[in-house]
Design a protein around this motif. Structure first.
Motif, PDB file in Angstrom:
ATOM      1  N   LYS A  92      -5.206   8.994   2.242  1.00 54.88           N
ATOM      2  CA  LYS A  92      -6.089   7.732   2.446  1.00 54.88           C
ATOM      3  C   LYS A  92      -7.216   7.830   3.443  1.00 54.88           C
ATOM      4  O   LYS A  92      -8.685   7.251   2.548  1.00 54.88           O
ATOM      5  CB  LYS A  92      -5.352   6.522   2.560  1.00 54.88           C
ATOM      6  N   ALA A  95     -10.976   9.328   2.409  1.00 53.63           N
ATOM      7  CA  ALA A  95     -12.509   8.207   1.809  1.00 53.63           C
ATOM      8  C   ALA A  95     -13.210   8.046   2.861  1.00 53.63           C
ATOM      9  O   ALA A  95     -14.361   8.025   2.929  1.00 53.63           O
ATOM     10  CB  ALA A  95     -12.039   7.135   1.020  1.00 53.63           C
ATOM     11  N   THR A  96     -12.333   7.404   4.077  1.00 56.26           N
ATOM     12  CA  THR A  96     -13.982   7.724   5.238  1.00 56.26           C
ATOM     13  C   THR A  96     -14.144   8.583   5.577  1.00 56.26           C
ATOM     14  O   THR A  96     -15.227   8.766   6.218  1.00 56.26           O
ATOM     15  CB  THR A  96     -13.104   6.373   6.556  1.00 56.26           C
ATOM     16  N   LEU A 115     -16.271   4.513  -1.043  1.00 51.74           N
ATOM     17  CA  LEU A 115     -15.399   3.340  -1.987  1.00 51.74           C
ATOM     18  C   LEU A 115     -15.159   3.453  -2.979  1.00 51.74           C
ATOM     19  O   LEU A 115     -14.851   2.865  -3.617  1.00 51.74           O
ATOM     20  CB  LEU A 115     -16.394   2.317  -1.928  1.00 51.74           C
ATOM     21  N   HIS A 117     -12.138   3.850  -3.894  1.00 57.22           N
ATOM     22  CA  HIS A 117     -10.599   3.534  -3.665  1.00 57.22           C
ATOM     23  C   HIS A 117     -11.111   2.491  -3.545  1.00 57.22           C
ATOM     24  O   HIS A 117      -9.630   1.416  -3.294  1.00 57.22           O
ATOM     25  CB  HIS A 117      -9.748   4.848  -3.440  1.00 57.22           C
ATOM     26  N   LYS A 118     -12.172   1.288  -3.252  1.00 59.05           N
ATOM     27  CA  LYS A 118     -11.616   0.332  -2.636  1.00 59.05           C
ATOM     28  C   LYS A 118     -11.698  -0.650  -3.828  1.00 59.05           C
ATOM     29  O   LYS A 118     -10.916  -1.700  -2.736  1.00 59.05           O
ATOM     30  CB  LYS A 118     -13.345  -0.310  -2.333  1.00 59.05           C
ATOM     31  N   GLY A 123      -5.976  -1.474  -2.379  1.00 57.34           N
ATOM     32  CA  GLY A 123      -7.366  -0.094  -2.103  1.00 57.34           C
ATOM     33  C   GLY A 123      -8.044   0.171  -0.978  1.00 57.34           C
ATOM     34  O   GLY A 123      -7.427  -0.970  -0.100  1.00 57.34           O
ATOM     35  N   TYR A 124      -9.046   1.432  -0.704  1.00 55.71           N
ATOM     36  CA  TYR A 124      -9.150   1.509   0.855  1.00 55.71           C
ATOM     37  C   TYR A 124     -10.082   2.379   1.024  1.00 55.71           C
ATOM     38  O   TYR A 124     -10.392   3.057  -0.310  1.00 55.71           O
ATOM     39  CB  TYR A 124      -7.754   2.122   1.895  1.00 55.71           C
ATOM     40  N   GLY A 125     -10.824   2.167   2.005  1.00 50.90           N
ATOM     41  CA  GLY A 125     -12.288   3.886   2.298  1.00 50.90           C
ATOM     42  C   GLY A 125     -12.572   2.137   3.102  1.00 50.90           C
ATOM     43  O   GLY A 125     -12.190   1.385   3.914  1.00 50.90           O
ATOM     44  N   ASP A 127     -15.932  -0.233   4.364  1.00 56.77           N
ATOM     45  CA  ASP A 127     -16.587  -1.896   3.809  1.00 56.77           C
ATOM     46  C   ASP A 127     -17.968  -1.394   3.742  1.00 56.77           C
ATOM     47  O   ASP A 127     -18.941  -1.229   5.247  1.00 56.77           O
ATOM     48  CB  ASP A 127     -16.311  -2.527   5.196  1.00 56.77           C
TER      49      ASP A 127
END
Length: 213
Positions: A92, A95-96, A115, A117-118, A123-125, A127
């Motif tokens: 995960k 993404a970041t 974003l 997968h947000k 969801g994650y990533g 903001d």
């Protein structure tokens, strides 16, 4: 993708070469994931064309760059078909990581990487509001979110048709009806895009193979 194809999207050869240099770490680390990223870029750009989006090159950049953060994830995890929950937590982070890698040179693309997968369940990533610079107008944020949704579904479609894992979802499905069933289950509000991708109304797999050659 060669510079000649990039020109068709209004991208200068120099800019495209600079962008590909940012993707080189992923290519060296895991070529399958690199090729997946290029396919997603082509799907996203052609879907954007079908939907009448004004700037196709943004969809292309965003799709091609969405998974660059996976160059920081161990290959044994990227290639695993039996991920454990803690291992998935490590994946995960891509993404970041992708956002951080691209933000200095390709800011808008970096935000889609962060974003893509947000907007899924769990969801994650990143903001967007926290990371967006103060000068960024709401309309530009809307474009980023719109493009992230576009990349999200193209990413899922390519994975659905090329990969296997232990989730019981992505199993290299070849049957179009089953592809539609699976994608509709995950993206019930994306029916038109699902149909376009599965029915080959966007770029076909043969065109993708020739473009990437």
């Amino acid at each position: 993708m060669a510079s000649t194809q990039a020109l068709e999207f209004g991208i200068s050869p120099g800019t495209w070469t600079e962008f590909l240099a940012e993707l080189e770490p992923l290519k060296r680390h895991n070529e399958f994931m690199y090729m997946h990223s290029l396919r997603v870029g082509l799907y996203a750009a052609d879907l954007a064309r079908r939907e009448g989006m004004a700037d196709l090159k943004y969809a292309l950049f965003a799709g091609c760059g969405h998974d660059v953060g996976k160059c920081e994830v161990a290959n044994e995890l990227l290639n695993s078909k039996n991920l454990q929950p803690d291992e998935f937590e490590q994946i995960k982070q891509h993404a970041t990581a992708g956002y951080l890698r691209l933000r200095d040179k390709f800011l808008l693309t970096s935000m889609v990487a962060g974003l893509h997968h947000k907007f899924q369940s769990s969801g994650y990533g990143i903001d967007l509001d926290a990371e967006a610079p103060s000068w960024m107008k709401p309309k530009l944020k809307e474009l980023i979110v719109q493009t992230a949704h576009l990349v999200m579904i193209c990413d899922f479609f390519d994975a659905l048709t090329t990969r296997k894992n232990n989730k019981g979802l992505i199993v290299n499905i070849a049957d179009p009806v089953e592809q539609i069933n699976v994608m509709t289950r995950f993206f019930p509000e994306e029916g038109a895009r699902v149909e376009a991708l599965v029915r080959g109304e966007t770029v076909s797999s043969n065109v993708i193979s020739n473009t990437l050659a």
